[in-house]
Design an enzyme around this catalytic site. Structure first.
Site, PDB file in Angstrom:
ATOM      1  CD  GLU A 121      -2.998  -0.839   2.386  1.00 55.46           C
ATOM      2  OE1 GLU A 121      -2.948   0.168   3.122  1.00 55.46           O
ATOM      3  OE2 GLU A 121      -3.836  -1.753   2.538  1.00 55.46           O
ATOM      4  CD  GLU A 189      -9.663  -0.239  -0.798  1.00 57.11           C
ATOM      5  OE1 GLU A 189      -8.583  -0.859  -0.879  1.00 57.11           O
ATOM      6  OE2 GLU A 189     -10.498  -0.445   0.101  1.00 57.11           O
TER       7      GLU A 189
HETATM    8  O1  KIV Z   1      -6.777  -6.584   1.402  1.00 54.62           O
HETATM    9  C1  KIV Z   1      -7.483  -6.579   0.378  1.00 54.62           C
HETATM   10  O2  KIV Z   1      -8.363  -7.412   0.190  1.00 54.62           O
HETATM   11  C2  KIV Z   1      -7.225  -5.534  -0.594  1.00 54.62           C
HETATM   12  C3  KIV Z   1      -8.158  -5.424  -1.740  1.00 54.62           C
HETATM   13  C4  KIV Z   1      -9.482  -4.980  -1.299  1.00 54.62           C
HETATM   14  C5  KIV Z   1      -7.623  -4.594  -2.836  1.00 54.62           C
HETATM   15  O3  KIV Z   1      -6.296  -4.809  -0.463  1.00 54.62           O
END
Ligand code: KIV
Length: 296
Positions: A121, A189
């Site tokens: 991230e 997202e």
């Molecule tokens: O952790 C997760 O499932 C994610 C997705 C929603 C992209 O990062």
């Protein structure tokens, strides 16, 4: 072109989908049976997301999820998958101390758990350096901008990101910088669909949207949300394609009624002695059954 369910998906073949299509189908999975069903259904990309913490482990957010938990679940998924590309999500604090530790943690997804790539991230300057270091260590990286759930405490709450011009510009620049740093794709997202379209048209790597509208090169959802198997709040962007919560609840209710009423197990779901070995008189089993008022 070969049938989409037969060709093994690789990082280069996934990147090529940006230009040749079709759109990339991505879902999360955390266990063997779900991953097997998704893979057989032709899902291209299976993300072992740290959403594991919320939908499987019962945490309020993704922050508590550990490397050990991620590796454990990624192993279960890769055992099931034959075709899809499996991506392991780097959990909070697995990439925050040093690039050495980040590479060591990321490499575990490939070496121990059998994933083909990791997701990380953010797109801060420090994060971009980490992406470069991972790529240099032959670890394919998927970026993630917009709402980054691991930042929940600094953000205060989960909310749409990039609606204000400056925030939108930062997301666009973040996605571009991730591509430059070597990421092979990027998750967008909870961003306005217009921004996601602009990002998708501005980068040469596939964008995978979740709450980012239809212009992305692919879409991802948390599988529990899509199947109606989650408890609690569902974001606006989720479309429920099934009601597993209802199905499971009804099945368990019927089972409970059958057990209480003595309808389960029955003759068909019990083992039997061969006729020659059956007790002739009212032995201990026969006596116990008649005490409960049932036929032996
Ligand atoms: O952790 C997760 O499932 C994610 C997705 C929603 C992209 O990062």
């Amino acid at each position: 072109m070969a049938h989409p369910t037969t060709d093994k998906i690789t990082v280069p073949s996934l990147v090529a989908r940006k230009t040749v299509g079709p759109r990339i189908v991505c879902l999360t999975a955390y266990d063997f049976p779900t991953a097997r069903i998704l893979d057989e259904a032709g899902v291209d990309l299976i993300l072992v997301g740290d959403s594991l913490g919320m939908v499987v482990l019962g945490f309020e957010n993704t922050v508590p999820v550990t490397m050990e938990e991620m590796i454990h679940h990624t192993k279960a998924v890769t055992r099931a998958v034959r075709r899809a590309l499996v991506v392991g999500d780097m959990p909070y604090f697995s990439f925050h101390l040093s690039s050495e530790e980040t590479i060591r943690n990321a490499s575990r997804f490939l070496k121990e758990a059998g994933a083909a790539a990791v997701k990380i991230e953010g797109a801060s300057k420090k994060r971009l350096k980490l992406v470069e270091a991972l790529v240099e260590a032959e670890i394919p990286v998927m970026g993630h901008v917009g709402l980054t759930p691991q930042s929940v405490h600094s953000l205060g709450r989960f909310r749409v990101r990039g609606a204000a011009a400056a925030e939108g510009r930062a997301i666009l620049e973040g996605a571009r910088a991730l591509e430059k740093a070597g990421a092979f794709s990027v998750v967008l997202e909870s961003v306005p669909m217009e921004l996601a379209k602009e990002v998708t048209e501005s980068v040469g790597i596939p964008t995978i949207g979740i709450g980012a509208g239809p212009a992305c090169d692919g879409q991802v959802l948390v599988v529990h949300d899509l199947l109606g198997y989650s408890t609690g709040y569902l974001p606006k962007f989720v479309r429920k394609y099934a009601d597993l919560h209802g199905t499971i609840s009804r099945a368990v209710g019927e089972y409970a009624e059958d057990v209480r009423a003595g309808r389960f197990p029955d003759d068909r779901t019990s083992y039997h002695l061969k006729p020659a070995e059956r007790p002739t008189g009212p032995g201990p089993a026969g006596r116990a059954a008649s005490r409960k008022g049932r036929a032996a």
